[in-house]
Enzyme design. Sequence first.
Site, PDB file in Angstrom:
ATOM      1  N   ASN A   1     101.106 -41.739 -22.240  1.00 13.34           N
ATOM      2  CA  ASN A   1     100.381 -42.264 -23.422  1.00 13.34           C
ATOM      3  C   ASN A   1      99.743 -41.101 -24.163  1.00 13.34           C
ATOM      4  OD1 ASN A   1      98.693 -42.522 -20.763  1.00 13.34           O
ATOM      5  ND2 ASN A   1      97.170 -42.237 -22.390  1.00 13.34           N
TER       6      ASN A   1
ATOM      7  N   MET B   1      93.705 -38.702 -13.275  1.00 16.02           N
ATOM      8  CA  MET B   1      92.666 -38.973 -12.275  1.00 16.02           C
ATOM      9  C   MET B   1      93.121 -38.636 -10.862  1.00 16.02           C
ATOM     10  SD  MET B   1      91.691 -42.725 -13.756  1.00 16.02           S
ATOM     11  CE  MET B   1      91.647 -43.041 -15.534  1.00 16.02           C
ATOM     12  N   SER B   2      94.092 -37.740 -10.745  1.00 18.59           N
ATOM     13  CA  SER B   2      94.650 -37.482  -9.407  1.00 18.59           C
ATOM     14  C   SER B   2      95.007 -36.010  -9.268  1.00 18.59           C
ATOM     15  CB  SER B   2      95.908 -38.341  -9.213  1.00 18.59           C
ATOM     16  OG  SER B   2      96.928 -37.929 -10.093  1.00 18.59           O
TER      17      SER B   2
ATOM     18  N   HIS C   1      93.125 -42.444  -4.540  1.00 20.57           N
ATOM     19  CA  HIS C   1      92.354 -41.707  -5.552  1.00 20.57           C
ATOM     20  C   HIS C   1      90.869 -41.778  -5.229  1.00 20.57           C
ATOM     21  CE1 HIS C   1      95.989 -43.416  -7.390  1.00 20.57           C
ATOM     22  NE2 HIS C   1      96.023 -42.327  -8.149  1.00 20.57           N
TER      23      HIS C   1
ATOM     24  N   HIS D   1      96.862 -49.700 -18.172  1.00 20.78           N
ATOM     25  CA  HIS D   1      97.636 -49.268 -17.001  1.00 20.78           C
ATOM     26  C   HIS D   1      99.045 -49.869 -17.050  1.00 20.78           C
ATOM     27  CE1 HIS D   1      98.469 -47.783 -13.016  1.00 20.78           C
ATOM     28  NE2 HIS D   1      98.600 -48.991 -12.508  1.00 20.78           N
TER      29      HIS D   1
ATOM     30  N   HIS E   1     101.436 -48.166  -6.932  1.00 21.13           N
ATOM     31  CA  HIS E   1     101.395 -47.210  -5.809  1.00 21.13           C
ATOM     32  C   HIS E   1     101.728 -47.970  -4.526  1.00 21.13           C
ATOM     33  CE1 HIS E   1      99.623 -43.525  -7.581  1.00 21.13           C
ATOM     34  NE2 HIS E   1      99.216 -44.377  -8.500  1.00 21.13           N
TER      35      HIS E   1
ATOM     36  N   SER F   1     101.872 -42.728 -10.184  1.00 19.99           N
ATOM     37  CA  SER F   1     101.993 -44.052 -10.829  1.00 19.99           C
ATOM     38  C   SER F   1     103.338 -44.257 -11.494  1.00 19.99           C
ATOM     39  CB  SER F   1     100.942 -44.200 -11.939  1.00 19.99           C
ATOM     40  OG  SER F   1      99.674 -44.329 -11.400  1.00 19.99           O
TER      41      SER F   1
ATOM     42  N   ALA G   1     101.132 -39.589 -13.554  1.00 19.10           N
ATOM     43  CA  ALA G   1     101.145 -40.111 -14.920  1.00 19.10           C
ATOM     44  C   ALA G   1      99.909 -39.525 -15.596  1.00 19.10           C
ATOM     45  CB  ALA G   1     101.069 -41.628 -14.891  1.00 19.10           C
TER      46      ALA G   1
ATOM     47  N   TYR H   1      88.574 -42.486  -7.343  1.00 22.86           N
ATOM     48  CA  TYR H   1      87.932 -43.612  -8.028  1.00 22.86           C
ATOM     49  C   TYR H   1      88.060 -44.916  -7.241  1.00 22.86           C
ATOM     50  CZ  TYR H   1      92.632 -44.802  -9.664  1.00 22.86           C
ATOM     51  OH  TYR H   1      93.962 -45.104  -9.711  1.00 22.86           O
ATOM     52  N   GLU H   2      88.941 -44.949  -6.225  1.00 24.95           N
ATOM     53  CA  GLU H   2      89.028 -46.141  -5.378  1.00 24.95           C
ATOM     54  C   GLU H   2      87.887 -46.166  -4.359  1.00 24.95           C
ATOM     55  OE1 GLU H   2      93.288 -47.182  -4.167  1.00 24.95           O
ATOM     56  OE2 GLU H   2      93.511 -45.142  -4.878  1.00 24.95           O
TER      57      GLU H   2
HETATM   58  N1  HPA Z   1      93.696 -40.683 -18.936  1.00 23.67           N
HETATM   59  C1  HPA Z   1      93.494 -40.549 -17.622  1.00 23.67           C
HETATM   60  N2  HPA Z   1      94.426 -40.809 -16.710  1.00 23.67           N
HETATM   61  C2  HPA Z   1      95.621 -41.231 -17.145  1.00 23.67           C
HETATM   62  C3  HPA Z   1      95.898 -41.388 -18.504  1.00 23.67           C
HETATM   63  C4  HPA Z   1      94.880 -41.110 -19.453  1.00 23.67           C
HETATM   64  O1  HPA Z   1      95.056 -41.217 -20.674  1.00 23.67           O
HETATM   65  N3  HPA Z   1      97.200 -41.821 -18.604  1.00 23.67           N
HETATM   66  C5  HPA Z   1      97.670 -41.905 -17.331  1.00 23.67           C
HETATM   67  N4  HPA Z   1      96.716 -41.544 -16.451  1.00 23.67           N
END
Ligand code: HPA
Length: 277
Positions: free
Chosen positions: A234, A210-211, A82, A246, A60, A29, A112, A84-85
């Site tokens: 973050n 998540m990847s 991913h 996001h 992406h 990302s 990310a 989750y998609e």
């Molecule tokens: N959690 C999960 N996936 C993420 C995060 C997060 O805080 N930041 C970027 N991808």
Amino acid sequence: MSMQKIIEATNYIQSKINAKPKIGIVLGSGLGIYADHIENKIIIPFNEIPHFQRTTVEGHEGRLIFGDVKGVKVLALQGRIHAYEGHPMEDIVLPVRAMSMAGIEILFTTNASGGINEKWAPGDLAIIDDHINLSGRNPLVGPNMAELGPRFPDMTKAYDPELSKVLKEVGKRHHVDMKNGVYVSVLGPTYETPAEIRMLRVLGADMVGMSTVPEVIAANHLGIKVAGVACITNHAAGIKPEKLSHADVKVVAEKAMLGFATILTETIGELKHLGIV
Ligand code: HPA
């Protein structure tokens, strides 16, 4: 997944490129613009490649990019898909398997991540030393594809310590203090709750995303050496009062890109210098 799918995808990629790639790169990302640092590019959109799925996530791109970094042939995935998609694991790892059949021996994977480690701040870059797979998925479930690798792959050094060391040293040389830590993968697509983040910290995780884990498992199965770099975009949920978005994740990743691009490019140059590629 049949071998046939992997072979068809690989054949298509090979018909478009003119040399054997040595290094594969997965751009997560907000990190896709690293493609601008690849020279003599050949761009192949995912939707042209047999069996490659399109990404549905903003940030992406969904393109495979072949070219040179410091004179080393690379194949980069600009964007990934991913779980989750809604994609099955076998589709998620197809690109890594095809890149392996095309010749890559090393995989740089990037993402990310949310920072669980309270000493870390958004914008930090972290070398992934190890992971915890809490996604509930594993791409190797099903009959083993013995042509690709063993039934029970060893994951003791899932992230190659030698590659991580080169990353760290290149970072130092460029005055970037790269962190080191454990990545925990979750399914998503919700960000975590503060209670989940407290739990993940107790479990030993420094960053969450998540990847990454599916491709790292597939790469280890294939015998490919892996290096992982996370852009901490973050503070994980609950560390600060702000909510997670996001849009913010993308902005921070794009900002961190400058330092990240230098480190990735210089690391590839150093691997060549050391005779590792
Ligand atoms: N959690 C999960 N996936 C993420 C995060 C997060 O805080 N930041 C970027 N991808």
